[in-house]
Scaffold this motif. Sequence first.
Motif, short mmCIF file in Angstrom:
data_model
loop_
_atom_site.label_atom_id
_atom_site.label_comp_id
_atom_site.label_asym_id
_atom_site.label_seq_id
_atom_site.Cartn_x
_atom_site.Cartn_y
_atom_site.Cartn_z
N SER A 1 0.83 -1.21 0.00
CA SER A 1 0.00 0.00 0.00
C SER A 1 0.87 1.26 0.00
CB SER A 1 -0.95 -0.01 1.20
OG SER A 1 -0.22 -0.09 2.40
N THR A 2 2.00 1.21 0.67
CA THR A 2 2.90 2.38 0.69
C THR A 2 3.41 2.69 -0.71
OG1 THR A 2 3.57 1.86 2.95
CG2 THR A 2 5.02 3.31 1.70
N PHE A 3 3.88 1.65 -1.41
CA PHE A 3 4.39 1.90 -2.76
C PHE A 3 3.27 2.30 -3.70
CE2 PHE A 3 5.79 0.96 -7.04
CZ PHE A 3 7.02 1.61 -7.06
N LEU A 4 2.13 1.64 -3.61
CA LEU A 4 1.01 1.97 -4.50
C LEU A 4 0.49 3.38 -4.28
CD1 LEU A 4 -0.87 -1.45 -4.45
CD2 LEU A 4 0.38 -0.45 -6.38
N SER A 5 0.73 3.96 -3.11
CA SER A 5 0.34 5.35 -2.89
C SER A 5 1.25 6.30 -3.68
CB SER A 5 0.36 5.70 -1.40
OG SER A 5 1.69 5.74 -0.91
N LEU A 6 2.46 5.87 -3.98
CA LEU A 6 3.38 6.65 -4.83
C LEU A 6 3.10 6.43 -6.30
CD1 LEU A 6 6.87 6.07 -3.16
CD2 LEU A 6 5.52 8.18 -3.15
N ASN A 7 2.88 5.16 -6.65
CA ASN A 7 2.68 4.79 -8.04
C ASN A 7 1.57 3.75 -8.11
OD1 ASN A 7 2.77 3.76 -10.62
ND2 ASN A 7 4.98 3.59 -10.72
N PRO A 8 0.34 4.18 -8.38
CA PRO A 8 -0.81 3.25 -8.41
C PRO A 8 -0.66 2.11 -9.40
CG PRO A 8 -1.55 5.53 -8.37
CD PRO A 8 -0.06 5.57 -8.58
N ALA A 9 0.23 2.27 -10.40
CA ALA A 9 0.46 1.18 -11.35
C ALA A 9 1.34 0.08 -10.75
CB ALA A 9 1.10 1.72 -12.62
N GLY A 10 1.99 0.38 -9.64
CA GLY A 10 2.83 -0.62 -8.97
C GLY A 10 4.04 -1.02 -9.77
N GLN A 11 4.64 -0.05 -10.47
CA GLN A 11 5.78 -0.35 -11.33
C GLN A 11 7.00 0.46 -10.88
OE1 GLN A 11 3.91 0.92 -14.98
NE2 GLN A 11 3.61 -1.20 -15.63
N VAL A 12 8.15 -0.11 -11.15
CA VAL A 12 9.40 0.61 -10.96
C VAL A 12 9.99 0.88 -12.33
CG1 VAL A 12 9.92 -0.25 -8.65
CG2 VAL A 12 10.65 -1.58 -10.64
N PRO A 13 10.73 2.00 -12.45
CA PRO A 13 11.12 2.94 -11.41
C PRO A 13 10.03 3.96 -11.11
CG PRO A 13 12.02 3.66 -13.50
CD PRO A 13 11.32 2.34 -13.76
N THR A 14 10.16 4.55 -9.94
CA THR A 14 9.35 5.70 -9.56
C THR A 14 10.32 6.71 -8.95
OG1 THR A 14 7.37 4.38 -9.15
CG2 THR A 14 7.48 6.54 -8.09
N LEU A 15 10.27 7.92 -9.47
CA LEU A 15 11.14 8.99 -8.97
C LEU A 15 10.28 9.96 -8.17
CD1 LEU A 15 14.02 10.31 -9.07
CD2 LEU A 15 13.14 11.69 -10.97
N VAL A 16 10.67 10.19 -6.92
CA VAL A 16 9.98 11.18 -6.10
C VAL A 16 10.83 12.45 -6.11
CG1 VAL A 16 9.05 11.72 -3.82
CG2 VAL A 16 8.96 9.37 -4.67
N LEU A 17 10.22 13.54 -6.57
CA LEU A 17 10.92 14.82 -6.68
C LEU A 17 11.05 15.48 -5.31
CD1 LEU A 17 9.12 16.16 -9.88
CD2 LEU A 17 11.19 14.75 -9.73
N GLU A 18 11.85 16.52 -5.26
CA GLU A 18 12.10 17.22 -3.99
C GLU A 18 10.82 17.75 -3.37
OE1 GLU A 18 13.85 17.71 -6.81
OE2 GLU A 18 16.00 17.82 -6.35
N ASP A 19 9.83 18.08 -4.20
CA ASP A 19 8.58 18.63 -3.68
C ASP A 19 7.55 17.55 -3.35
OD1 ASP A 19 7.65 17.79 -6.15
OD2 ASP A 19 7.26 19.81 -6.92
#
Length: 195
Positions: A42-60
Motif C-alpha cells: 500500500s505504501t508503494f502503490l500510494s506513490l505509483n498506483p500502477a505498482g511499477q518501478v522505477p518511480t522517482l519522487v521529486l524534492e517537492d
Amino acid sequence: MLILHGDIRSGNCLKVKWMLDLLGREYRWVEVDILAGDSRTSTFLSLNPAGQVPTLVLEDGRALAQSNAILVHLAESSRWIPTDAWERAKMFEWLFWEQYSHEPYVAVARFQRAYLGWSPDRIESRLMERGHAALARMEAALAGDTWLAGGTGPTLADLALVAYTRVAHEGGFDLAAYPGVRDWIARTEAAFRIR
C-alpha cells in the motif's frame, strides 16, 4: 533530495540511475524487490498506483513513473535531448518503440530466464521471434547511423535501448548475429559512462 525507487536488476530502473549519476544529481536509492512483492504494498502503490518501478519522487514530493518519462524530465535542456526538431522527434520515436516493440520481448525473456529460472524451452517462441525482430530492426537502423536517432551524438534513445540490449544474452538472444548492435552497445556504454 530526489528519491529513486527501483529494482537494481531492472534495466528500466538502471537507465534512470545512470542518467542521475551522469548528471551528478544527488539522490537516494530505495530498493524495491519486485519478486518479493515490494511494488504491491500500500505504501508503494500510494506513490505509483500502477505498482511499477522505477518511480522517482521529486524534492517537492511529486512522484513520476515510467522510465522514459523520467529520463526526459531529468535530461531537459541537456545535450541528451536534441535541439533539432527532427532529431528530437526521432529520439521520441525510438523511446516509444523501445517500450512497445523491444522491452516487452527482450526484457521479458531475460526476466523469465535469468530471474524466474525458466528453461529455454519454456519461453514462448513468439517472445523470442519478436525479440529477434527488435534486434534486427536496430541492426538495420545502425547500418546507416552511429546513433539510433541519427545526428552527431547519442540521445536518450540510445540510453533507453542499451539498458536491456546489453544484457539480451541473458534472455537467450545471441548478439553475434548483430555486429552493428554490439558496436553500438560499446559506444553507448562509453558515452553514458555505464560500467
